[in-house]
Design a protein around this motif. Structure first.
Motif, PDB file in Angstrom:
ATOM      1  N   HIS A  87     -22.086 -54.971  -1.153  1.00 29.68           N
ATOM      2  CA  HIS A  87     -23.300 -54.478  -0.508  1.00 29.68           C
ATOM      3  C   HIS A  87     -24.297 -54.282  -1.647  1.00 29.68           C
ATOM      4  CE1 HIS A  87     -21.204 -53.949   3.283  1.00 29.68           C
ATOM      5  NE2 HIS A  87     -20.216 -53.425   2.575  1.00 29.68           N
ATOM      6  N   GLY A  88     -25.051 -55.352  -1.940  1.00 31.11           N
ATOM      7  CA  GLY A  88     -25.908 -55.366  -3.115  1.00 31.11           C
ATOM      8  C   GLY A  88     -27.332 -54.952  -2.828  1.00 31.11           C
ATOM      9  N   HIS A 105     -28.452 -57.213   0.303  1.00 29.23           N
ATOM     10  CA  HIS A 105     -27.673 -58.346   0.778  1.00 29.23           C
ATOM     11  C   HIS A 105     -26.214 -57.933   0.908  1.00 29.23           C
ATOM     12  CE1 HIS A 105     -26.996 -58.684  -3.597  1.00 29.23           C
ATOM     13  NE2 HIS A 105     -25.810 -59.148  -3.241  1.00 29.23           N
ATOM     14  N   THR A 106     -25.481 -58.697   1.692  1.00 25.16           N
ATOM     15  CA  THR A 106     -24.040 -58.508   1.828  1.00 25.16           C
ATOM     16  C   THR A 106     -23.375 -59.852   1.576  1.00 25.16           C
ATOM     17  OG1 THR A 106     -24.347 -56.749   3.456  1.00 25.16           O
ATOM     18  CG2 THR A 106     -22.186 -57.802   3.397  1.00 25.16           C
ATOM     19  N   GLY A 166     -25.533 -51.162  -6.053  1.00 26.36           N
ATOM     20  CA  GLY A 166     -24.747 -51.444  -4.862  1.00 26.36           C
ATOM     21  C   GLY A 166     -23.292 -51.063  -5.006  1.00 26.36           C
ATOM     22  N   SER A 167     -22.505 -51.582  -4.064  1.00 23.58           N
ATOM     23  CA  SER A 167     -21.082 -51.236  -4.039  1.00 23.58           C
ATOM     24  C   SER A 167     -20.236 -52.449  -3.707  1.00 23.58           C
ATOM     25  CB  SER A 167     -20.831 -50.143  -2.987  1.00 23.58           C
ATOM     26  OG  SER A 167     -21.091 -50.640  -1.684  1.00 23.58           O
ATOM     27  N   TRP A 168     -18.950 -52.339  -4.046  1.00 17.73           N
ATOM     28  CA  TRP A 168     -17.936 -53.321  -3.660  1.00 17.73           C
ATOM     29  C   TRP A 168     -16.910 -52.595  -2.816  1.00 17.73           C
ATOM     30  CZ3 TRP A 168     -15.971 -57.377  -7.691  1.00 17.73           C
ATOM     31  CH2 TRP A 168     -16.999 -58.270  -7.991  1.00 17.73           C
ATOM     32  N   ASP A 169     -16.578 -53.176  -1.692  1.00 14.23           N
ATOM     33  CA  ASP A 169     -15.578 -52.639  -0.772  1.00 14.23           C
ATOM     34  C   ASP A 169     -14.377 -53.576  -0.804  1.00 14.23           C
ATOM     35  OD1 ASP A 169     -14.072 -51.897   1.510  1.00 14.23           O
ATOM     36  OD2 ASP A 169     -15.876 -51.219   2.545  1.00 14.23           O
ATOM     37  N   TYR A 170     -13.256 -53.072  -1.304  1.00 13.57           N
ATOM     38  CA  TYR A 170     -12.023 -53.853  -1.424  1.00 13.57           C
ATOM     39  C   TYR A 170     -11.088 -53.477  -0.270  1.00 13.57           C
ATOM     40  CZ  TYR A 170     -13.291 -53.924  -6.469  1.00 13.57           C
ATOM     41  OH  TYR A 170     -13.922 -54.045  -7.679  1.00 13.57           O
ATOM     42  N   MET A 171     -10.649 -54.457   0.475  1.00 16.13           N
ATOM     43  CA  MET A 171      -9.657 -54.247   1.526  1.00 16.13           C
ATOM     44  C   MET A 171      -8.440 -55.106   1.169  1.00 16.13           C
ATOM     45  SD  MET A 171     -10.912 -52.057   3.686  1.00 16.13           S
ATOM     46  CE  MET A 171      -9.684 -52.175   4.946  1.00 16.13           C
ATOM     47  N   ILE A 172      -7.275 -54.479   1.084  1.00 17.29           N
ATOM     48  CA  ILE A 172      -6.043 -55.186   0.732  1.00 17.29           C
ATOM     49  C   ILE A 172      -5.077 -55.018   1.898  1.00 17.29           C
ATOM     50  CG2 ILE A 172      -4.196 -55.428  -0.964  1.00 17.29           C
ATOM     51  CD1 ILE A 172      -6.068 -53.695  -2.850  1.00 17.29           C
ATOM     52  N   VAL A 173      -4.636 -56.128   2.456  1.00 17.92           N
ATOM     53  CA  VAL A 173      -3.720 -56.073   3.593  1.00 17.92           C
ATOM     54  C   VAL A 173      -2.486 -56.911   3.291  1.00 17.92           C
ATOM     55  CG1 VAL A 173      -5.523 -55.635   5.298  1.00 17.92           C
ATOM     56  CG2 VAL A 173      -4.870 -57.973   4.800  1.00 17.92           C
ATOM     57  N   ILE A 196     -21.975 -48.740  -8.358  1.00 19.22           N
ATOM     58  CA  ILE A 196     -22.689 -48.603  -9.627  1.00 19.22           C
ATOM     59  C   ILE A 196     -23.487 -47.303  -9.548  1.00 19.22           C
ATOM     60  CG2 ILE A 196     -24.514 -49.563 -11.087  1.00 19.22           C
ATOM     61  CD1 ILE A 196     -23.692 -52.344 -10.025  1.00 19.22           C
ATOM     62  N   THR A 197     -23.342 -46.454 -10.564  1.00 19.01           N
ATOM     63  CA  THR A 197     -24.025 -45.151 -10.523  1.00 19.01           C
ATOM     64  C   THR A 197     -25.214 -45.057 -11.470  1.00 19.01           C
ATOM     65  OG1 THR A 197     -22.529 -44.183 -12.156  1.00 19.01           O
ATOM     66  CG2 THR A 197     -21.920 -43.962  -9.815  1.00 19.01           C
ATOM     67  N   ASP A 198     -25.390 -46.041 -12.332  1.00 18.76           N
ATOM     68  CA  ASP A 198     -26.520 -46.012 -13.257  1.00 18.76           C
ATOM     69  C   ASP A 198     -27.832 -46.103 -12.490  1.00 18.76           C
ATOM     70  OD1 ASP A 198     -24.960 -46.013 -15.677  1.00 18.76           O
ATOM     71  OD2 ASP A 198     -24.531 -48.129 -15.288  1.00 18.76           O
ATOM     72  N   LYS A 199     -28.802 -45.353 -12.934  1.00 17.69           N
ATOM     73  CA  LYS A 199     -30.142 -45.376 -12.332  1.00 17.69           C
ATOM     74  C   LYS A 199     -31.067 -46.211 -13.229  1.00 17.69           C
ATOM     75  CE  LYS A 199     -28.819 -42.483  -9.200  1.00 17.69           C
ATOM     76  NZ  LYS A 199     -28.110 -43.103  -8.111  1.00 17.69           N
ATOM     77  N   GLY A 200     -32.134 -46.711 -12.653  1.00 16.46           N
ATOM     78  CA  GLY A 200     -33.121 -47.436 -13.438  1.00 16.46           C
ATOM     79  C   GLY A 200     -32.779 -48.894 -13.698  1.00 16.46           C
ATOM     80  N   LEU A 201     -31.715 -49.398 -13.092  1.00 20.79           N
ATOM     81  CA  LEU A 201     -31.361 -50.813 -13.248  1.00 20.79           C
ATOM     82  C   LEU A 201     -32.140 -51.657 -12.252  1.00 20.79           C
ATOM     83  CD1 LEU A 201     -27.458 -50.478 -13.464  1.00 20.79           C
ATOM     84  CD2 LEU A 201     -29.040 -50.893 -15.354  1.00 20.79           C
ATOM     85  N   PRO A 202     -32.247 -52.959 -12.502  1.00 24.36           N
ATOM     86  CA  PRO A 202     -32.922 -53.816 -11.526  1.00 24.36           C
ATOM     87  C   PRO A 202     -32.045 -54.144 -10.312  1.00 24.36           C
ATOM     88  CG  PRO A 202     -32.250 -55.097 -13.434  1.00 24.36           C
ATOM     89  CD  PRO A 202     -31.928 -53.659 -13.735  1.00 24.36           C
TER      90      PRO A 202
END
Length: 173
Positions: free
Chosen positions: A133-134, A30-31, A113-120, A104-110
């Protein structure tokens, strides 16, 4: 009495199976995105969101944050929540003071994903947009995440960030 116990257990099994089936039919990825207006310039916002040692002082969900040895030149840290759950993150992209991507770099979790921060820049302050981006691997967690709303974690983060910067944030809707 035993008959009622059997009925109750049967109903619980059916409900769990229904939730599992419903979650299995939902997409794994999901996003979700949220934006907040802040009175501070991008440089100040960047300093707050990248100062790992200060996370517990302004984020209600973080009890401990510790920087770990870097990986391939990338900043790595672990956050331990107040409930003692720990997650390890890596800064995939860091372009001060405007763009940060954490994963998140941990493996084996349920989930992952990532967070993309844009600051303007926005006038004398700034506007920050966080896009999640989950990935939710466990079907039951997919149902829970959908019920809670995919933006609930972003909203809590932006509320804490705004408070740290002397602003306020109210989630839309």
């Amino acid at each position: 009495m035993l008959k009622w116990l059997g009925i109750i257990v049967g109903v619980i099994v059916v409900l769990v199976a229904a939730v599992f089936i419903a979650g299995s039919m939902m997409p794994q990825n999901h996003t979700a995105s949220r934006t907040a207006q802040l009175s501070q310039p991008p440089e100040s916002v960047w300093t707050v969101i990248t100062n790992i040692d200060s996370f517990p002082s302004w984020r209600n969900d973080v009890a401990v944050a510790e920087q770990l040895p870097s990986r391939d030149g990338k900043v790595v840290w672990r956050e331990t929540s107040r409930s003692r759950n720990a997650l390890t993150y890596e800064a995939e992209t860091a372009e001060p003071p405007r763009h940060l991507v954490t994963r998140i770099t941990d493996k084996g979790l349920p989930f992952g994903g990532s967070w993309d921060y844009m600051i303007v820049p926005d006038g004398s302050g700034s506007r920050i947009t966080i896009t999640e981006h989950g990935e939710i691997y466990n079907p039951i967690f997919r149902v829970v995440s959908r019920a809670m709303g995919h933006t609930s974690t972003i909203d809590a983060y932006l509320k804490s960030l705004a408070g740290r910067l002397g602003d306020s944030y109210t989630p839309p809707g």
